[in-house]
Design an enzyme around this catalytic site. Sequence first.
Site, PDB file in Angstrom:
ATOM      1  N   PRO A 260     -77.340  31.856 -37.618  1.00 43.46           N
ATOM      2  CA  PRO A 260     -77.666  30.685 -36.795  1.00 43.46           C
ATOM      3  C   PRO A 260     -76.662  29.554 -36.965  1.00 43.46           C
ATOM      4  O   PRO A 260     -76.144  29.324 -38.062  1.00 43.46           O
ATOM      5  CB  PRO A 260     -79.027  30.254 -37.352  1.00 43.46           C
ATOM      6  CG  PRO A 260     -79.018  30.705 -38.775  1.00 43.46           C
ATOM      7  CD  PRO A 260     -78.154  31.927 -38.846  1.00 43.46           C
ATOM      8  N   CYS A 328     -61.056   8.053 -18.581  1.00 45.02           N
ATOM      9  CA  CYS A 328     -60.643   7.839 -17.199  1.00 45.02           C
ATOM     10  C   CYS A 328     -60.805   9.103 -16.374  1.00 45.02           C
ATOM     11  O   CYS A 328     -59.842   9.710 -15.888  1.00 45.02           O
ATOM     12  CB  CYS A 328     -59.233   7.292 -17.164  1.00 45.02           C
ATOM     13  SG  CYS A 328     -59.225   5.617 -17.811  1.00 45.02           S
ATOM     14  N   GLU A 329     -62.019   9.508 -16.286  1.00 43.34           N
ATOM     15  CA  GLU A 329     -62.489  10.651 -15.514  1.00 43.34           C
ATOM     16  C   GLU A 329     -63.992  10.460 -15.546  1.00 43.34           C
ATOM     17  O   GLU A 329     -64.481   9.791 -16.445  1.00 43.34           O
ATOM     18  CB  GLU A 329     -62.171  11.960 -16.260  1.00 43.34           C
ATOM     19  CG  GLU A 329     -61.145  12.807 -15.552  1.00 43.34           C
ATOM     20  CD  GLU A 329     -60.793  14.063 -16.317  1.00 43.34           C
ATOM     21  OE1 GLU A 329     -61.528  15.040 -16.155  1.00 43.34           O
ATOM     22  OE2 GLU A 329     -59.814  14.050 -17.041  1.00 43.34           O
ATOM     23  N   TYR A 356     -72.138  21.811 -32.071  1.00 42.88           N
ATOM     24  CA  TYR A 356     -71.190  21.836 -30.955  1.00 42.88           C
ATOM     25  C   TYR A 356     -70.894  20.443 -30.407  1.00 42.88           C
ATOM     26  O   TYR A 356     -70.696  20.263 -29.210  1.00 42.88           O
ATOM     27  CB  TYR A 356     -71.693  22.770 -29.840  1.00 42.88           C
ATOM     28  CG  TYR A 356     -72.042  24.134 -30.384  1.00 42.88           C
ATOM     29  CD1 TYR A 356     -71.035  25.001 -30.786  1.00 42.88           C
ATOM     30  CD2 TYR A 356     -73.361  24.527 -30.559  1.00 42.88           C
ATOM     31  CE1 TYR A 356     -71.343  26.238 -31.344  1.00 42.88           C
ATOM     32  CE2 TYR A 356     -73.676  25.766 -31.114  1.00 42.88           C
ATOM     33  CZ  TYR A 356     -72.662  26.616 -31.504  1.00 42.88           C
ATOM     34  OH  TYR A 356     -72.954  27.823 -32.050  1.00 42.88           O
TER      35      TYR A 356
HETATM   36  C1  LIG Z   1     -71.795  31.016 -31.781  1.00 39.41           C
HETATM   37  C2  LIG Z   1     -72.259  32.210 -32.505  1.00 39.41           C
HETATM   38  C3  LIG Z   1     -73.434  32.151 -33.264  1.00 39.41           C
HETATM   39  C4  LIG Z   1     -74.309  30.927 -33.351  1.00 39.41           C
HETATM   40  O1  LIG Z   1     -75.031  30.679 -32.187  1.00 39.41           O
HETATM   41  P1  LIG Z   1     -76.110  29.492 -32.154  1.00 39.41           P
HETATM   42  O2  LIG Z   1     -76.645  29.497 -30.779  1.00 39.41           O
HETATM   43  O3  LIG Z   1     -75.396  28.234 -32.490  1.00 39.41           O
HETATM   44  O4  LIG Z   1     -77.123  29.780 -33.202  1.00 39.41           O
HETATM   45  C5  LIG Z   1     -73.783  33.275 -33.945  1.00 39.41           C
HETATM   46  N1  LIG Z   1     -73.035  34.404 -33.905  1.00 39.41           N
HETATM   47  C6  LIG Z   1     -71.902  34.493 -33.187  1.00 39.41           C
HETATM   48  C7  LIG Z   1     -71.124  35.744 -33.187  1.00 39.41           C
HETATM   49  C8  LIG Z   1     -71.482  33.391 -32.469  1.00 39.41           C
HETATM   50  O5  LIG Z   1     -70.353  33.485 -31.741  1.00 39.41           O
END
Ligand SMILES: *Cc1c(COP(=O)(O)O)cnc(C)c1O
Length: 405
Positions: A260, A328-329, A356
């Site tokens: 996760p 500036c967008e 993210y």
């Molecule tokens: C991005 C990613 C995750 C994490 O996904 P979440 O939605 O942030 O929990 C897990 N495994 C892989 C391979 C990923 O690319």
Amino acid sequence: MQANDLLHLAEQFGSPVYVYDAEKIQSQYNRLTKAFSKVPNLRINYAMKALSNVAILQLLRDMGSGLDTVSIQEVLLGLHAGYAPEKIFYTPNGVSLEEIEEVHALGVQINIDNLSILEQFGAKHPHVPVCIRINPHVMAGGNANISVGHIDSKFGISVHQLPHLVRIVENTDMNIVGIHMHTGSDILDIEVFLYAAEILFDAAKNFKNLEFLDFGSGFKVPYKKDDIETDIEELGKKLSKRFNAFCVEYGKDLTLIFEPGKFLVSEAGFFLAKVNVVKQTTSTVFAGIDTGFNHLIRPMLYGSQHHIENISHQKGKERFYSVVGYICETDTFATNRKITEIKEGDILCFRNAGAYCFSMASNYNSRYKPAEVLWMNGKGHLIRAHETFEDLLKNQIPLPVEAAV
Ligand SMILES: *Cc1c(COP(=O)(O)O)cnc(C)c1O
């Protein structure tokens, strides 16, 4: 965390600034391990692309977490943060054979997601423990950009190619120790997840030396009040039971892995920005803040909703605002959002700013990236300083004086 704590941190560290609540990260981690406590061998690998600050990596390392990485640079950051190589997984997509070999040489578990590289790697390095990423072709995910399991997805080896995959493994004498899937972000329907798990169990029966099954991630977190979220406890109950039964069938206690990102850090994050200008047009009241999609791009990239509050004035009359950045967008964070009345100089707080957000920040418009602060034991610890002008010039090579004239 209380709004007043956040307000003090904005004063102490300046704006804009990202703040992460250590306790929330820890409680999410514990919630997940508790939900799967019936599985004898459970492993959580934090998907560090969500938030890759070294202090956050250390915090999770101290809790016993492993790491899920998608680039060699993430691997190096993980090693730098003190993770043992065997605690790191490498799950890249579309990277070169050379990078995979380099990561393998660091002692990190590699996960291969296409037949071409699998065949090349297997021919050169037979017997190396390899995990393979399967695409179960199950539609999951809240947004087409982050849904990675469907039929046209670039991720994983199609489950329909299993016969070919098995032939490559036999021909090269590879040692397949794990099977992996990651069906995309924002899983809402546990039954869909369990259905995909069955596909993984079926695929697993083709390999005799497995040590683990990796179910990826994609847990949905709430983005606003009363928002739906993945019922982790329910998933834990159902999948643990099924997983343990599969281990009996397989004849070995396998390790269950999750990776996760969002689930662990999204809700722990707060992004604080100051209102530079309140601008009334004929139809709209804009609140222009001292940031933009250079610091927080999710609303523009994915249409994500981040709850916004005015923490300088928590009580009072509410009005409708469009919250916009200084880029500036067009960079609109929210349109027609009900927020307590905003005055210039107020601090707005964006929720769910852990995953993210900073990790996608850029220097667009030649702005500095913001600072990051970890809130731990009632105190704010600076874990990344605001950038300075030197950072913008770093690695730039001006023309020699005579060439410029
Ligand atoms: C991005 C990613 C995750 C994490 O996904 P979440 O939605 O942030 O929990 C897990 N495994 C892989 C391979 C990923 O690319």
